[in-house]
Design an enzyme around this catalytic site. Structure first.
Site, mmCIF file in Angstrom:
data_model
loop_
_atom_site.group_PDB
_atom_site.id
_atom_site.type_symbol
_atom_site.label_atom_id
_atom_site.label_comp_id
_atom_site.label_asym_id
_atom_site.label_seq_id
_atom_site.Cartn_x
_atom_site.Cartn_y
_atom_site.Cartn_z
ATOM 1 N N ASP A 1 -0.291 5.057 0.917
ATOM 2 C CA ASP A 1 -0.506 6.037 1.991
ATOM 3 C C ASP A 1 -0.414 5.357 3.353
ATOM 4 O OD1 ASP A 1 -0.999 8.153 0.183
ATOM 5 O OD2 ASP A 1 -3.020 7.396 -0.127
ATOM 6 N N ASP B 1 -1.906 -0.320 5.957
ATOM 7 C CA ASP B 1 -2.173 0.248 7.283
ATOM 8 C C ASP B 1 -3.662 0.298 7.597
ATOM 9 O OD1 ASP B 1 -2.364 2.177 5.208
ATOM 10 O OD2 ASP B 1 -2.473 3.758 6.720
ATOM 11 N N ASP C 1 0.840 -1.193 0.000
ATOM 12 C CA ASP C 1 0.000 0.000 0.000
ATOM 13 C C ASP C 1 0.884 1.255 0.000
ATOM 14 O OD1 ASP C 1 -2.235 1.731 0.470
ATOM 15 O OD2 ASP C 1 -1.797 1.631 2.630
#
Ligand SMILES: [Mg+2]
Length: 190
Positions: free
Chosen positions: A11, A140, A9
């Site tokens: 961000d 996250d 991922d």
């Protein structure tokens, strides 16, 4: 270590989204005392702030230049190179904002600048990561397959952030991955 297809991922894993918002808050909302990074305990960044500021904060993230200016997370660039050097097939899997106008192009520009053109060709932009093939997704977001079209084919490794500490998961950071070896807690049966 056998070769795996890894989805990473962007961000909150490669690019420091929270810090990017903090940097803009100082400029655009000097009336608010800066919130410490660790006090961002809600996943959606604006939810960490008073309700009357949330639309404004969301708007800051949609402005031209926001994504391009994000700093790499500590260890992220080194960590990506380390995963590649270990022989893994590493792809970037990221969901653009619903307001995609600046975000999409700037995500490509960010990867070109920080990881190089070869990684630009390994980017997958989708709002549904359950549809993307891979052995592991490092993300996250507490539940990155939520609202997905199918059961995800990958195992989720949760990238540690203050806003996901309440989640019981296989938790990693770039530092932990590089220190402990690849994924020491991996159990393919789970
Ligand atoms: Mg993320």
């Amino acid at each position: 270590v056998h070769r795996m297809l890894l989805l990473v991922d962007m961000d909150g894993v490669l690019a420091d989204f929270t810090q990017g918002v903090l940097d803009l808050m100082v400029v655009h909302h000097p009336e608010i005392a800066p919130l410490p990074y660790e006090a961002h305990t809600k996943f959606e960044v604006q939810d960490n702030y008073p309700e009357d500021l949330r639309a404004s904060i969301r708007h800051l993230c949609e402005q031209p230049g926001f994504f391009k200016a994000l700093k790499p997370m500590v260890g992220a660039i080194e960590g990506m190179r380390w995963l590649v050097a270990a022989g893994h097939d590493v792809r970037i899997c990221t969901a653009p904002l619903k307001q995609w106008q600046h975000c999409v192009a700037e995500k490509y520009a960010w990867v070109a600048e920080h990881l190089g053109e070869e990684f630009v060709r390994k980017m997958i932009l989708t709002r549904d990561k359950s549809l993307v093939s891979g052995a592991i997704l490092i993300d996250d977001r507490p539940n990155p397959a939520e609202h997905g079209a199918q059961e995800p084919p990958w195992l989720h490794f949760l990238y540690d952030q203050p806003y996901n500490r309440h989640v019981n998961a296989r938790r990693v950071t770039w530092e932990s991955m590089m220190r402990e070896g690849m994924f020491p807690t991996i159990d393919m049966r789970k």
